[in-house]
Each structure stands twice: as C-alpha cells, then as structure tokens.
Scaffold this motif. Structure first.
Motif, PDB file in Angstrom:
ATOM      1  N   HIS A  78       0.845  -1.203   0.000  1.00 38.05           N
ATOM      2  CA  HIS A  78       0.000   0.000   0.000  1.00 38.05           C
ATOM      3  C   HIS A  78       0.877   1.250   0.000  1.00 38.05           C
ATOM      4  CE1 HIS A  78      -3.879  -2.099   1.626  1.00 38.05           C
ATOM      5  NE2 HIS A  78      -3.794  -2.107   0.306  1.00 38.05           N
ATOM      6  N   HIS A  81       3.187   2.590   2.661  1.00 32.16           N
ATOM      7  CA  HIS A  81       4.238   1.700   3.150  1.00 32.16           C
ATOM      8  C   HIS A  81       5.317   1.428   2.098  1.00 32.16           C
ATOM      9  CE1 HIS A  81       1.827   0.488   6.748  1.00 32.16           C
ATOM     10  NE2 HIS A  81       0.862   0.906   5.947  1.00 32.16           N
ATOM     11  N   HIS A 153      -5.379  -8.410   6.106  1.00 26.90           N
ATOM     12  CA  HIS A 153      -5.331  -7.107   5.439  1.00 26.90           C
ATOM     13  C   HIS A 153      -5.543  -7.334   3.952  1.00 26.90           C
ATOM     14  CE1 HIS A 153      -4.485  -2.894   5.646  1.00 26.90           C
ATOM     15  NE2 HIS A 153      -3.556  -2.942   4.716  1.00 26.90           N
ATOM     16  N   ASP A 179      -0.075  -3.297   8.653  1.00 27.54           N
ATOM     17  CA  ASP A 179      -1.483  -3.077   8.880  1.00 27.54           C
ATOM     18  C   ASP A 179      -2.128  -4.449   9.009  1.00 27.54           C
ATOM     19  OD1 ASP A 179      -0.540  -0.611   8.033  1.00 27.54           O
ATOM     20  OD2 ASP A 179      -1.936  -0.380   6.395  1.00 27.54           O
TER      21      ASP A 179
HETATM   22 ZN   LIG Z   1      -2.423  -1.249   4.114  1.00 25.64          ZN
END
Ligand SMILES: [Zn+2]
Ligand SMILES: [Zn+2]
Ligand SMILES: [Zn+2]
Length: 279
Positions: A78, A81, A153, A179
């Motif tokens: 994502h 990150h 996730h 996450d």
């Molecule tokens: Zn994420």
C-alpha cells in the motif's frame, strides 16, 4: 534496541491531504503530535520498517543518514508503506559515498516481483539483496531475527499478501503489527507454541474509537484490547511490556490527547511522529 516511530498515520496522512473535516481542522490548529505522516519506523538507525513517500522528510527531520540504512522490512505494498520512486535514488548519480552500498530488502515474493518491475530502469545502480519473507518462517539478518506473520489485510489492490513481524535483537523482542485486523488464530497459536515474549507491542489502530469488525483489515481500540488480552493469557506480554497503538486515520477521530486517554484505559500508549524508545 533503539526504536523510533517516524510516521504514524494511515495512507491519507493527518491532517489528511485534501480534508477539512473537524478532526483535520482541529489537528491543524493544535499541531504538534497531531501532525502525522505516513507509516514508518526505524530500529537502531539502520533497519527501516516500511518505506512510504514521507521517508526522505523523516530522514531530514530526525537526522537519519539514508546511506547507513542496512535493511528495509516491508509489510505490504500500500502507498503509505511502499514508495518505489525513492528506492531508485539508492545509487548511481543519486547517492555518493554511501556507508552501505547494498540495501537488504525483506518482503513477500509478490512484493519483490513488483519491485523488480518498478526498479527495472535502475538495475545496475541500485544494489538490493533480497531476503524472502514467508509467514511463520523465521529469518536472520545480521544481529536481527525476524518472524513474519500473515496479516488480516487487503494486501494491495490485487489482494496480495500482507505481513507483520516479530523482531528480535540482543535478547529483546518487539511485535510490530501494521497493517492488520484482528490476528488470525494461527498467529496466536504460533506465538503460544514458540513461547514468544514481547518487550514491546505496537498494534494497528486505524479505526481507533470506531469499532473494528472481526474480519476487518484494520483494528480499533476494541480489537487492540482483545489482542493484548489474548497475548497476556498466553504469557506473551506482562506488566513490563511496553504497549503502543499506532497507524491512525482522521476517520477514527483520534486527536492525540483524547486518544491517549481512551488508550490508557486499556493499557496502551499512543505513538507520535519522532517518538524514540529504548527497548
Ligand atoms: Zn495497508
Ligand atoms: Zn497503512
Ligand atoms: Zn479529515
């Protein structure tokens, strides 16, 4: 081990880039710990957890020398990150006199594949050493031991694997869980079976005051409390464990002071950008 939070927000940052909701407006007024950049931490000034678009600014603000970074451990792809564009600056005409010419990369095979495509133009200049991260397969990086866990996730837009990690260094262990939603049962089983003990726990708290769903891909304080309780029952944490919640979004209403009050009731401190801890 020296542990420092560099960025403590979810993807939109806080205040969020284009938002003027009440939380963001109040965060702008109050400033300080309410200004949160995208998710990143650093251990012993040499091992990064994730590499968001705010990485260079983190280095500038906190006196970090990027050329001394030995490893980047990635949770998932994502955008808060993983920011490939600045990885292209590790070498060639963009980086001279580096203390570390080779950058160790820890990530899933899927993210490594994507990184190869993203960095295709700079292959001869950027020297990466790949360490494959697979769920429940412990790995050694110099003085560090890492155990990757499967995160609950969405991984990325293609639904690929997201990981979180336990990291051991000189007899201390931290659990860095971002996450992820509420942990899969297999994760609790592994921790119990291996008798892991955590000196520090840092948990995803994107939903903060909002209740997170059992199958959701982030946690709120309700699931942070539940994770901590399960870890306590199996002896993986105790009263000496340093507990933090981290990774916040304006949608959970977490201005720092108010969130600190509610987090304290369930045994957690609240992270903020720049916070340094000795574990
Ligand atoms: Zn994420
Ligand atoms: Zn995130
Ligand atoms: Zn907002």
């Amino acid at each position: 081990m020296k542990f420092q939070y560099l960025g403590t927000a979810a993807a939109e940052g806080m205040p969020a880039v284009f938002c003027n909701c009440e939380v963001c407006a109040t965060a702008r007024e109050r400033g300080g710990k309410n200004f949160r950049t995208r998710s990143q931490s650093i251990i012993n000034d040499e091992l990064l957890m994730d590499f968001p678009p705010d990485s260079m600014m983190h280095f500038h603000m906190h006196g970090i020398r990027g050329d001394k970074i030995k490893y980047i451990v990635f949770t998932h792809s994502h955008s808060d990150h993983y920011y490939a564009t600045d990885l292209l600056r590790h070498g060639g005409c963009y980086a001279h006199n580096m203390a570390e010419e080779t950058l160790g990369i820890v990530c899933s095979e899927q993210l490594w594949e994507r990184m190869q495509k993203d960095l295709a133009g700079a292959k001869k200049d950027v020297i990466l050493e790949y360490h494959v991260a697979k769920p429940f397969e412990s790995m050694t990086l110099g003085e560090y031991e890492l155990i990757p866990f499967p995160a609950r996730h969405s991984g990325d837009s293609e639904g690929k694997l997201a990981l979180f990690y336990a990291l051991k260094y000189q007899g201390k262990t931290i659990l860095y869980a971002h996450d992820t939603g509420f942990f899969f049962e297999e994760v609790f089983d592994y921790i119990k079976e291996k008798g892991l003990y955590f000196d520090m726990v840092s948990l995803d708290c994107t939903n903060a005051h909002l209740l997170s769903k059992p199958t959701g891909s982030h946690m709120g304080l309700n699931h942070n409390a539940e994770v901590l309780e399960k870890l306590r029952e199996m002896g993986a944490v105790d009263e000496k464990t340093v507990c933090y919640v981290n990774h916040f979004s304006h949608n959970g209403n977490p201005l720092h002071d108010e969130l600190s009050e509610s987090a304290a009731k369930i045994g957690f401190n609240v992270s903020y950008d720049g916070l340094t801890l000795e574990i």
